[in-house]
Scaffold this active site. Structure first.
Site, PDB file in Angstrom:
ATOM      1  N   GLU A   1       0.862  -1.196   0.000  1.00  0.00           N
ATOM      2  CA  GLU A   1       0.000   0.000   0.000  1.00  0.00           C
ATOM      3  C   GLU A   1       0.882   1.224   0.000  1.00  0.00           C
ATOM      4  O   GLU A   1       2.057   1.146   0.349  1.00  0.00           O
ATOM      5  CB  GLU A   1      -0.850   0.028   1.292  1.00  0.00           C
ATOM      6  CG  GLU A   1      -1.849  -1.081   1.380  1.00  0.00           C
ATOM      7  CD  GLU A   1      -2.494  -1.175   2.766  1.00  0.00           C
ATOM      8  OE1 GLU A   1      -2.060  -0.462   3.689  1.00  0.00           O
ATOM      9  OE2 GLU A   1      -3.428  -1.971   2.907  1.00  0.00           O
TER      10      GLU A   1
ATOM     11  N   LYS B   1       2.069   4.705   1.680  1.00  0.00           N
ATOM     12  CA  LYS B   1       2.130   5.204   3.048  1.00  0.00           C
ATOM     13  C   LYS B   1       1.643   6.649   3.009  1.00  0.00           C
ATOM     14  O   LYS B   1       2.319   7.530   2.482  1.00  0.00           O
ATOM     15  CB  LYS B   1       3.564   5.121   3.556  1.00  0.00           C
ATOM     16  CG  LYS B   1       3.690   5.375   5.041  1.00  0.00           C
ATOM     17  CD  LYS B   1       5.080   4.941   5.513  1.00  0.00           C
ATOM     18  CE  LYS B   1       5.201   4.991   7.016  1.00  0.00           C
ATOM     19  NZ  LYS B   1       5.028   6.318   7.570  1.00  0.00           N
TER      20      LYS B   1
ATOM     21  N   ASP C   1       0.662  10.300   4.161  1.00  0.00           N
ATOM     22  CA  ASP C   1       1.351  11.190   5.081  1.00  0.00           C
ATOM     23  C   ASP C   1       0.345  12.074   5.821  1.00  0.00           C
ATOM     24  O   ASP C   1      -0.011  13.152   5.369  1.00  0.00           O
ATOM     25  CB  ASP C   1       2.338  12.048   4.283  1.00  0.00           C
ATOM     26  CG  ASP C   1       3.468  12.528   5.157  1.00  0.00           C
ATOM     27  OD1 ASP C   1       3.551  12.087   6.305  1.00  0.00           O
ATOM     28  OD2 ASP C   1       4.261  13.351   4.668  1.00  0.00           O
TER      29      ASP C   1
ATOM     30  N   TYR D   1      -8.159   7.944   4.728  1.00  0.00           N
ATOM     31  CA  TYR D   1      -8.038   6.634   4.092  1.00  0.00           C
ATOM     32  C   TYR D   1      -7.919   5.597   5.204  1.00  0.00           C
ATOM     33  O   TYR D   1      -7.204   5.835   6.178  1.00  0.00           O
ATOM     34  CB  TYR D   1      -6.770   6.553   3.235  1.00  0.00           C
ATOM     35  CG  TYR D   1      -6.960   7.045   1.824  1.00  0.00           C
ATOM     36  CD1 TYR D   1      -8.055   6.654   1.065  1.00  0.00           C
ATOM     37  CD2 TYR D   1      -6.020   7.892   1.240  1.00  0.00           C
ATOM     38  CE1 TYR D   1      -8.220   7.097  -0.241  1.00  0.00           C
ATOM     39  CE2 TYR D   1      -6.181   8.343  -0.066  1.00  0.00           C
ATOM     40  CZ  TYR D   1      -7.288   7.940  -0.800  1.00  0.00           C
ATOM     41  OH  TYR D   1      -7.454   8.368  -2.073  1.00  0.00           O
TER      42      TYR D   1
ATOM     43  N   LYS E   1      10.593   4.007   2.705  1.00  0.00           N
ATOM     44  CA  LYS E   1      10.375   5.451   2.537  1.00  0.00           C
ATOM     45  C   LYS E   1      11.157   5.964   1.335  1.00  0.00           C
ATOM     46  O   LYS E   1      12.325   5.606   1.142  1.00  0.00           O
ATOM     47  CB  LYS E   1      10.839   6.189   3.784  1.00  0.00           C
ATOM     48  CG  LYS E   1       9.983   5.848   4.995  1.00  0.00           C
ATOM     49  CD  LYS E   1       9.235   7.063   5.476  1.00  0.00           C
ATOM     50  CE  LYS E   1       9.693   7.501   6.826  1.00  0.00           C
ATOM     51  NZ  LYS E   1       9.112   8.752   7.247  1.00  0.00           N
TER      52      LYS E   1
ATOM     53  N   CYS F   1      13.978  49.343   0.287  1.00  0.00           N
ATOM     54  CA  CYS F   1      12.945  48.649  -0.487  1.00  0.00           C
ATOM     55  C   CYS F   1      13.294  48.690  -1.974  1.00  0.00           C
ATOM     56  O   CYS F   1      13.553  49.765  -2.513  1.00  0.00           O
ATOM     57  CB  CYS F   1      11.577  49.304  -0.238  1.00  0.00           C
ATOM     58  SG  CYS F   1      10.284  48.600  -1.274  1.00  0.00           S
TER      59      CYS F   1
ATOM     60  N   CYS G   1      10.453  50.976  -3.765  1.00  0.00           N
ATOM     61  CA  CYS G   1      10.208  52.402  -3.527  1.00  0.00           C
ATOM     62  C   CYS G   1      11.365  53.101  -2.837  1.00  0.00           C
ATOM     63  O   CYS G   1      11.339  54.320  -2.638  1.00  0.00           O
ATOM     64  CB  CYS G   1       8.927  52.591  -2.714  1.00  0.00           C
ATOM     65  SG  CYS G   1       9.134  52.112  -0.983  1.00  0.00           S
TER      66      CYS G   1
ATOM     67  N   CYS H   1       8.998  46.866   4.417  1.00  0.00           N
ATOM     68  CA  CYS H   1       9.027  48.212   3.858  1.00  0.00           C
ATOM     69  C   CYS H   1       7.929  48.995   4.586  1.00  0.00           C
ATOM     70  O   CYS H   1       6.765  48.611   4.537  1.00  0.00           O
ATOM     71  CB  CYS H   1       8.747  48.178   2.357  1.00  0.00           C
ATOM     72  SG  CYS H   1       8.375  49.821   1.722  1.00  0.00           S
TER      73      CYS H   1
ATOM     74  N   CYS I   1       4.127  52.596  -1.446  1.00  0.00           N
ATOM     75  CA  CYS I   1       4.969  51.579  -2.098  1.00  0.00           C
ATOM     76  C   CYS I   1       4.086  50.779  -3.069  1.00  0.00           C
ATOM     77  O   CYS I   1       3.123  50.132  -2.647  1.00  0.00           O
ATOM     78  CB  CYS I   1       5.590  50.674  -1.034  1.00  0.00           C
ATOM     79  SG  CYS I   1       6.578  49.341  -1.719  1.00  0.00           S
TER      80      CYS I   1
HETATM   81  S1  IVH Z   1      -0.240   0.016   8.763  1.00  0.00           S
HETATM   82  C1  IVH Z   1       1.359  -1.916  12.934  1.00  0.00           C
HETATM   83  N1  IVH Z   1      -0.645   1.196   6.479  1.00  0.00           N
HETATM   84  O1  IVH Z   1       2.462   4.980   9.094  1.00  0.00           O
HETATM   85  C2  IVH Z   1       1.336  -0.630  12.165  1.00  0.00           C
HETATM   86  N2  IVH Z   1       0.232   2.514   8.256  1.00  0.00           N
HETATM   87  O2  IVH Z   1       4.928   4.039  10.758  1.00  0.00           O
HETATM   88  C3  IVH Z   1       0.247  -0.661  11.157  1.00  0.00           C
HETATM   89  N3  IVH Z   1       0.589   4.858   7.654  1.00  0.00           N
HETATM   90  O3  IVH Z   1       1.257   4.923  12.368  1.00  0.00           O
HETATM   91  C4  IVH Z   1       0.245   0.545  10.333  1.00  0.00           C
HETATM   92  N4  IVH Z   1      -0.133   4.719   5.594  1.00  0.00           N
HETATM   93  O4  IVH Z   1       0.119   6.459  10.683  1.00  0.00           O
HETATM   94  C5  IVH Z   1      -0.207   1.344   7.739  1.00  0.00           C
HETATM   95  N5  IVH Z   1      -1.086   2.084   4.371  1.00  0.00           N
HETATM   96  C6  IVH Z   1      -0.669   2.238   5.633  1.00  0.00           C
HETATM   97  C7  IVH Z   1      -0.224   3.487   6.133  1.00  0.00           C
HETATM   98  C8  IVH Z   1       0.234   3.574   7.457  1.00  0.00           C
HETATM   99  C9  IVH Z   1       0.353   5.535   6.523  1.00  0.00           C
HETATM  100  C10 IVH Z   1       1.184   5.469   8.883  1.00  0.00           C
HETATM  101  C11 IVH Z   1       0.415   5.193  10.144  1.00  0.00           C
HETATM  102  C12 IVH Z   1       1.339   4.475  11.055  1.00  0.00           C
HETATM  103  C13 IVH Z   1       2.691   4.807  10.468  1.00  0.00           C
HETATM  104  C14 IVH Z   1       3.617   3.639  10.698  1.00  0.00           C
END
Ligand code: IVH
Length: 563
Positions: A114, A116, A118, A224, A313, A407, A410, A425, A431
């Site tokens: 999946e 990750k 943010d 999500y 990452k 500035c 001006c 300024c 200005c």
């Molecule tokens: S699974 C046992 N799936 O990443 C941990 N986490 O470092 C299960 N996160 O605290 C987490 N996308 O806030 C999972 N597709 C995803 C994610 C995800 C973002 C975040 C989440 C978690 C941190 C883990």
């Protein structure tokens, strides 16, 4: 209207609203206009006000917020919220796969990859199909109860419409702010002279901890989900769990994929390295999970992390280029921003020519000099930043940058207030970019909304000496406007009509349009509903201003100074 009649109408309204919400948020279509939809909501709000005993915590009116939480209650998680071990290297992903193989000898297994997301992790507890509690991760053992705020997030179901035979289950996911919303808020903040939000993750985590849930509602967060927990849920694999969540109406990102081996995982990582830039929200990596739940259980946890999952990452994209010059921009508030003029370089798909250097402190911190080779990076933010200087490449006889003291527009001597990073300024009255900036802000669609008056026309009218302040907009005449090139009868009439129509805008828009520092849209609304008109606001002193809910000392001082 009797209580019974009200109850019947409330049920009908909730049915309709949920139906249209589902169409809109899950199926991305609509059968009615926004206006008609708002009418249903406002009728429901009315009825709930008249018959408070008929109001449900899962009523769709909860989406607009209104609850004030003074202090968030700390709640212990039923299942701890762990994080994942992180890696930036392909090698460590191979090591992870080998460890899994070793711990599941002779068994076949597969992974789900999946993205990750943010944002901020959230735990959502459902009892009898209704959202009972939303808790942040906190320290993993205990988090904050932010239920009222979570209820305003449109793609978190308040009530599961499908028949769910599990009386209790917990859903895990990520609350996020999309790039669009983030950029829009920052544009407004910039206009209000407020400090900008650093990135969408900080913005989301700040928002879920706000006290007034109606402000949270306006920030349009998303969610999500990626996990389902509970006793005897009846799913054997993670894939089944997320399919089930999707069926129940949760928002599951369609970006996940089943991978049978390490090569498929690496292909997924490679594929999303670029493609993730096209997503509407920030992502910072990939999460790889063993699909089978009983295998997950047997793999278990180390003291900190699950052994059945790992996060890869992405490194943020960077490049090296030459700093050709530093130029200075003067904004509407008079703040002077240094801008790095770079030798054009390709970075994450776009050519970068300029980067903000923010302020004098930043130039000093980096000790960046004209002619230096500089590192630039695109991280969580869209605008690239300079992260450092390649000192090994520095030419002899360079000297530190001296921030300008006048500035550039001006010629006024710049000033700096104690405790602030920016140089200003002080020539507020004459200005040019400050005057034009204030007028542009005043006519913006979120303020007085005069769209017949664009940036170019403002420029031309300014040059002719017809526009020296926002008040001058209302002194424009046919005779003045027709002196501009391209303005004939029709366009002149349009412009004058647009200006006349703006006089009907409500007070809060005018107030926002004035561009008082720290008075953004939300603050303007609060002040307008409290003071009702500009005279009352002008007469209010510091004490009266800070007595208004959510108006702090900094805002009050700025308003007093403005008037
Ligand atoms: S699974 C046992 N799936 O990443 C941990 N986490 O470092 C299960 N996160 O605290 C987490 N996308 O806030 C999972 N597709 C995803 C994610 C995800 C973002 C975040 C989440 C978690 C941190 C883990």
């Amino acid at each position: 209207m009797t209580r019974e009649e009200a109850q019947k109408e409330i049920e009908e309204l909730i049915g309709k609203i949920n139906y249209y919400n589902d169409l809109y948020y899950q199926k991305h279509t609509s059968e009615i206009s926004d206006y008609e939809f708002d009418q249903f909501i406002s009728r429901l709000l009315d009825l709930e006000k008249k018959f408070p005993e008929l109001k449900n915590p899962d009523s769709p009116t909860q989406r607009v917020g209104g609850t004030i939480t003074r202090e968030f209650v700390t709640v212990e998680h039923r299942y701890p919220m762990l994080s994942l071990s992180n890696t930036y290297s392909e090698e460590e992903i191979r090591d992870f796969d080998n460890r899994v193989k070793k711990l599941l000898p002779g068994e076949s297994f597969e992974y789900i990859c999946e993205l990750k997301f943010d944002g901020v992790a959230i735990s959502l507890l459902y009892v009898d199909g209704r959202l009972l509690r939303a808790v942040t991760r906190g320290d993993g053992v205990r988090g904050d109860d932010i239920t009222a705020n979570a209820r305003t997030i449109k793609n978190i179901p308040l009530k599961i419409s499908a028949k769910v035979d599990k009386s209790e289950f917990e859903v895990r996911g990520e609350i996020f702010m999309s790039w669009d919303v983030f950029n829009e808020i920052n544009r407004e903040k910039e206009e209000a002279g407020e400090p900008l939000l650093a990135n969408p993750r900080n913005a989301a985590s700040g928002t879920v901890k706000m006290q007034d849930s109606s402000v949270v509602a306006r920030r349009k967060l998303g969610c999500y989900v990626y996990g389902l927990l509970g006793e005897n849920i009846g799913r054997n694999t993670h894939e089944q769990a997320i399919e089930l969540l999707k069926k129940w109406g949760f928002n599951v990102s369609p970006t996940y994929r089943k991978c049978k081996n390490i090569n498929e995982i690496l292909a997924f990582i490679k594929e999303w390295d670029d493609k993730r830039n096209d997503l509407p929200l920030g992502t910072d990596g990939i999460v790889i999970k063993v699909n089978n739940i009983s295998q997950q259980e047997r793999l278990g946890f180390t003291s900190k992390f699950p052994r059945w999952a790992i996060a890869f990452k992405y490194k943020s994209k960077n490049a090296i280029t030459r700093l050709n010059d530093i130029t200075y921009q003067v904004g509407r508030t008079g703040a002077v921003t240094p801008v790095a003029e770079l030798e054009p370089v390709l970075l994450a798909g776009t050519t970068v020519k300029r980067a903000s250097l923010h302020n004098a402190n930043e130039i000093e911190r980096l000790d960046v000099r004209i002619g230096d080779r500089v590192f630039i990076e695109k991280g969580g933010e869209i605008i690239p930043k300079i992260t450092g200087v390649d000192l090994t490449q520095r030419q002899k006889k360079t000297s530190p940058v001296r921030f300008i003291d006048k500035c550039p527009e001006c010629g006024a001597k710049l000033i700096r207030t104690e405790g602030e990073a920016a140089w200003y300024c002080p020539n507020v009255k004459s200005c040019p970019p400050q005057i034009k900036g204030r007028i542009e802000h005043f006519i913006h669609r979120n303020a007085m909304d005069i769209d017949s008056l664009g940036e170019k026309t403002i420029d031309a009218l300014f040059v002719k000496g017809f526009l020296g302040s926002v008040a001058d907009i209302y002194k424009l005449t046919e005779q003045k406007i027709k002196q501009l090139d391209k303005f004939k009868d029709l366009s002149t009439r349009n412009l004058l009509e647009g200006i006349a129509a703006s006089k009907k805008q409500p007070f809060e828009r005018l107030l926002f349009g004035l561009g008082i520092r720290y008075v953004g849209q939300t603050v303007a609304e609060k002040l307008a509903s409290h003071f009702k008109n500009i005279d009352a606001l002008m007469q209010a002193g510091y004490e009266q201003l800070v007595a208004v809910p959510e108006i702090g000392g900094k805002i009050a001082e700025s308003i007093v100074a403005f008037f």
